[in-house]
Design a protein around this motif. Structure first.
Motif, PDB file in Angstrom:
ATOM      1  N   ALA A  21       0.844  -1.204   0.000  1.00 12.22           N
ATOM      2  CA  ALA A  21       0.000   0.000   0.000  1.00 12.22           C
ATOM      3  C   ALA A  21       0.876   1.249   0.000  1.00 12.22           C
ATOM      4  CB  ALA A  21      -0.922   0.010   1.209  1.00 12.22           C
ATOM      5  N   TRP A  46      -6.376   1.195   3.194  1.00 14.81           N
ATOM      6  CA  TRP A  46      -4.996   1.176   2.707  1.00 14.81           C
ATOM      7  C   TRP A  46      -5.015   0.632   1.282  1.00 14.81           C
ATOM      8  CZ3 TRP A  46      -1.623   3.315   6.143  1.00 14.81           C
ATOM      9  CH2 TRP A  46      -2.013   3.345   7.487  1.00 14.81           C
ATOM     10  N   ARG A  47      -4.468   1.395   0.330  1.00 14.10           N
ATOM     11  CA  ARG A  47      -4.602   1.004  -1.070  1.00 14.10           C
ATOM     12  C   ARG A  47      -3.280   1.132  -1.815  1.00 14.10           C
ATOM     13  NH1 ARG A  47      -9.998   3.622  -3.579  1.00 14.10           N
ATOM     14  NH2 ARG A  47      -9.664   1.855  -4.964  1.00 14.10           N
ATOM     15  N   ASP A  48      -3.221   0.433  -2.942  1.00 13.17           N
ATOM     16  CA  ASP A  48      -2.136   0.586  -3.909  1.00 13.17           C
ATOM     17  C   ASP A  48      -2.647   1.562  -4.958  1.00 13.17           C
ATOM     18  OD1 ASP A  48      -0.238   0.449  -5.872  1.00 13.17           O
ATOM     19  OD2 ASP A  48      -0.309  -1.739  -6.109  1.00 13.17           O
ATOM     20  N   LYS A 202      -3.500  -3.068  10.049  1.00 10.62           N
ATOM     21  CA  LYS A 202      -4.769  -3.555   9.516  1.00 10.62           C
ATOM     22  C   LYS A 202      -5.661  -4.181  10.588  1.00 10.62           C
ATOM     23  CE  LYS A 202      -3.495  -4.063   4.678  1.00 10.62           C
ATOM     24  NZ  LYS A 202      -3.512  -4.928   3.477  1.00 10.62           N
TER      25      LYS A 202
END
Length: 210
Positions: A21, A46-48, A202
């Motif tokens: 991420a 949470w991201r790419d 997370k």
């Protein structure tokens, strides 16, 4: 859910992004008591960023909100690293005694630890949490690990008691409105702090209002 904040790893690398991420998006529901324990419902995503093919240009217009103070004005984040220190009451007794001897309360120009050097006000990622309303509270994850402060969402960037944290570029301007650029109002004009697990971000987060 309403987008409140997004932060890229390249802008705040010390935030502690999980593997895979590089973007954190903070969302919440603009109504009271929709979250666990009758608190605000806040989500950490949470991201790419490479997987986002069609980024939204403008936030969707909300037809109904529970509180106007939960809808931030659109603004651009310009991260600035500042140095802050732990709250006075959480310092070792020896350091507290030394600070009390150092403080000069008779001088209007002398800096004061609690207001000028300790916990910075305003929106911030990381740093120390202020416990000015309740006193220190232990934040522990469900896995048993201690939690760390990830994010503070504050109603004001500074007030009359913390003018030393005002940005230099704003010092010569009228202070009206400058200390509330997002127009977000947390609780009774306080702050919302988001804590995450020190072992795995997370894991379910916890929030606390002061």
């Amino acid at each position: 859910m309403l987008p409140v904040l997004q932060v890229f790893r390249k802008d705040v690398p010390a935030l502690g992004f999980p593997e895979g991420a590089d973007l954190l998006q903070v969302l919440w529901c603009p109504f009271d008591a929709h979250g666990e324990g009758l608190a605000i419902d806040l989500r950490l995503v949470w991201r790419d960023s490479a997987m986002i093919s069609a980024p939204m240009v403008e936030a969707p217009e909300l037809k109904v909100v529970g509180r106007a103070g939960y809808v931030p004005d659109v603004c651009v984040l310009h991260p600035e690293e500042v140095v802050e220190h732990q709250s006075f009451e959480l310092l070792p007794n020896a350091i507290q005694n030394a600070l009390e001897e150092w403080e000069d309360w008779e001088s209007e120009e002398a800096p004061h630890y609690q207001y000028d050097l300790s916990v910075a006000p305003g929106w911030k990622v990381g740093g120390f949490a202020s416990w000015h309303l309740t006193g220190p509270q232990e934040m522990v994850c469900g896995c048993g690990a201690p939690m760390r402060l990830l994010l503070t969402v504050d109603t004001k960037e500074w007030d009359n008691g913390s003018l030393s944290w005002m940005p230099f570029e704003d010092a010569e301007l009228s202070t009206y409105g400058l200390s509330t650029p997002t127009r977000v109002v947390v609780g009774r004009a306080g702050s919302l702090r988001v804590f995450v697990c020190s072992k795995d971000v997370k894991h379910p987060h916890k929030i606390n209002e002061q």
